[in-house]
Design an enzyme around this catalytic site. Structure first.
Site, PDB file in Angstrom:
ATOM      1  N   LYS A   1     -13.816   7.860   6.234  1.00 24.93           N
ATOM      2  CA  LYS A   1     -14.036   8.872   5.208  1.00 24.93           C
ATOM      3  C   LYS A   1     -12.981   9.959   5.412  1.00 24.93           C
ATOM      4  O   LYS A   1     -13.008  10.669   6.414  1.00 24.93           O
ATOM      5  CB  LYS A   1     -15.445   9.463   5.331  1.00 24.93           C
ATOM      6  CG  LYS A   1     -15.668  10.643   4.391  1.00 24.93           C
ATOM      7  CD  LYS A   1     -17.058  11.236   4.539  1.00 24.93           C
ATOM      8  CE  LYS A   1     -17.117  12.595   3.863  1.00 24.93           C
ATOM      9  NZ  LYS A   1     -18.432  13.234   3.995  1.00 24.93           N
TER      10      LYS A   1
ATOM     11  N   GLY B   1     -23.793  18.198  -1.382  1.00 23.45           N
ATOM     12  CA  GLY B   1     -24.494  19.121  -2.270  1.00 23.45           C
ATOM     13  C   GLY B   1     -25.875  18.673  -2.723  1.00 23.45           C
ATOM     14  O   GLY B   1     -26.629  19.485  -3.249  1.00 23.45           O
TER      15      GLY B   1
ATOM     16  N   ASN C   1     -26.690  13.975   3.687  1.00 20.30           N
ATOM     17  CA  ASN C   1     -26.846  14.373   5.091  1.00 20.30           C
ATOM     18  C   ASN C   1     -27.818  15.527   5.229  1.00 20.30           C
ATOM     19  O   ASN C   1     -28.973  15.347   5.590  1.00 20.30           O
ATOM     20  CB  ASN C   1     -25.492  14.718   5.713  1.00 20.30           C
ATOM     21  CG  ASN C   1     -25.570  14.922   7.222  1.00 20.30           C
ATOM     22  OD1 ASN C   1     -26.629  15.128   7.802  1.00 20.30           O
ATOM     23  ND2 ASN C   1     -24.457  14.864   7.890  1.00 20.30           N
ATOM     24  N   SER C   2     -27.382  16.743   4.853  1.00 20.01           N
ATOM     25  CA  SER C   2     -28.210  17.932   5.089  1.00 20.01           C
ATOM     26  C   SER C   2     -29.609  17.793   4.513  1.00 20.01           C
ATOM     27  O   SER C   2     -30.597  18.155   5.168  1.00 20.01           O
ATOM     28  CB  SER C   2     -27.544  19.165   4.479  1.00 20.01           C
ATOM     29  OG  SER C   2     -26.262  19.356   5.016  1.00 20.01           O
TER      30      SER C   2
ATOM     31  N   GLY D   1     -23.420  21.102   2.146  1.00 24.03           N
ATOM     32  CA  GLY D   1     -24.529  21.855   2.730  1.00 24.03           C
ATOM     33  C   GLY D   1     -25.115  22.940   1.840  1.00 24.03           C
ATOM     34  O   GLY D   1     -25.979  23.695   2.281  1.00 24.03           O
TER      35      GLY D   1
END
Lengths: 269, 69
Positions: free
Chosen positions: A98, A186, A207-208, A159
């Site tokens: 990535k 996001g 992720n977050s 995030g």
């Protein structure tokens, strides 16, 4: 079978998980399993002799069928990203990379010019290159031209949890792309992921939203359902919008013949 | 053996030299298959570590995977 194809690699899951911000490795591993993800991102870091338990490679290798996608986070330009990618490949044994080049720590917006250059170099070296990019339809085509395996436009800042702020631009990217489009960054809730899939994204990277949830494992499962629902809806063909109401029931006039409604409630003699 | 200075992950250490990169990792008690090694900006693949001699003044980066999105 409905497969996500990245380079020569295929996946049944369309949910890619980031491994950052989890409170501990055990929760992260359970969340990965609950999500059904087959592809997870990891970051390179200097080995810390005081905290060898920080190493994620060992725990991640315990999950069967998991492919690692290292990122180049920390790189401020193409040269640094290429270097990070070569180191990461040595360690992961995975061709996936990535490309993530964001020089400004305040907004973490990807550098389009450096990202394009790094993608060109790494694709030529045989990497399966997945560039994190601004939601720019022109850049998406340029990245495709230099050999990326997918484009990963941002929904909103990393995030931030602002969801699909770029939805209109994502639609333009999706319409013209010949490589998979994966929304990265996001997303806040499963609704965002479902919407991303409904507008035609091929996968989402989360992720977050999972890692900092009250119950990350349950949230991972919720995202998996949302991604599946959104994908199924997209394939099923979503109805178009109309400015005027369109009835779903027959508007026959038999009630009009019975007179005013209040009469039906009166006792008949 | 002479003493040599190495810069490992930004910290300077002194040890007798020369030695192989593989021996250095063993000395640091690192699991060799869990780290990547970079000497003076060049990646040294794990299979070449035994043959790679580290030298006075070498900058050595020892990297691993951590959580990241």
């Amino acid at each position: 079978m409905d497969l996500l194809k990245l380079g020569q690699h295929t996946f049944t899951s369309r949910l890619i998980l980031g491994t950052g911000k989890f409170s501990n490795a055990e929760t992260m591993l359970k969340a990965i399993q609950a999500s059904g993800a087959q592809l997870v991102t990891v970051a390179l870091r200097r080995f810390n002799r005081e905290r060898p338990s920080d190493d994620l490679l060992g725990p991640l290798l315990t999950i069967k069928g998991l492919t690692l996608m290292p990122n180049t986070s920390g790189a401020c330009n193409a040269q640094e990203a290429v270097k990070a990618a070569r180191i990461a490949r040595e360690l992961s044994g995975s061709p996936f990379i990535k490309v993530e080049i964001h020089p400004n720590p305040h907004h973490l917006m990807p550098d389009a010019i450096e990202t394009l250059e790094a993608t060109r170099i790494l694709a030529a070296e045989g990497f399966v290159v997945m560039p994190y990019m601004p939601a720019d339809p022109v850049l998406a085509k340029r990245l495709e031209d230099v050999g990326c395996a997918a484009v990963m436009p941002l929904g909103s800042g990393i995030g931030t949890g602002h969801g699909l702020a770029t939805a209109d631009l994502l639609k333009l990217i999706i319409r013209d792309s010949r490589v998979p489009v994966i929304v990265d960054a996001g997303l806040r809730s499963p609704a965002d992921a479902a919407l991303a899939m409904e507008i035609g994204c091929d996968a989402v990277l989360v992720n977050s939203a999972i890692a900092v949830a009250g119950d990350p494992v349950a949230m991972a499962a919720a995202f998996a359902l949302a991604v599946q629902a959104g994908r199924s809806a997209r394939l099923a063909g979503i109805m178009s919008q109309s400015e005027e109401a369109v009835p779903t029931s027959p508007l026959t006039l038999f009630l009009a013949d019975a007179g005013p409604i209040h009469q039906t409630n009166q006792k008949t003699v | 053996m002479d003493s040599m200075r190495l810069i490992i992950n930004g910290k300077t250490i002194e040890r007798p030299g020369p030695c192989s990169l593989e021996a250095l990792l063993r000395e640091l008690k690192l699991m060799a298959d869990r780290v990547a090694t970079v000497v003076n900006d060049d990646v040294v693949p794990s299979k070449l570590r035994a043959a790679h001699q580290v030298q006075e003044g070498d900058r050595i980066e020892i990297l691993t995977f951590a959580g990241g999105g």
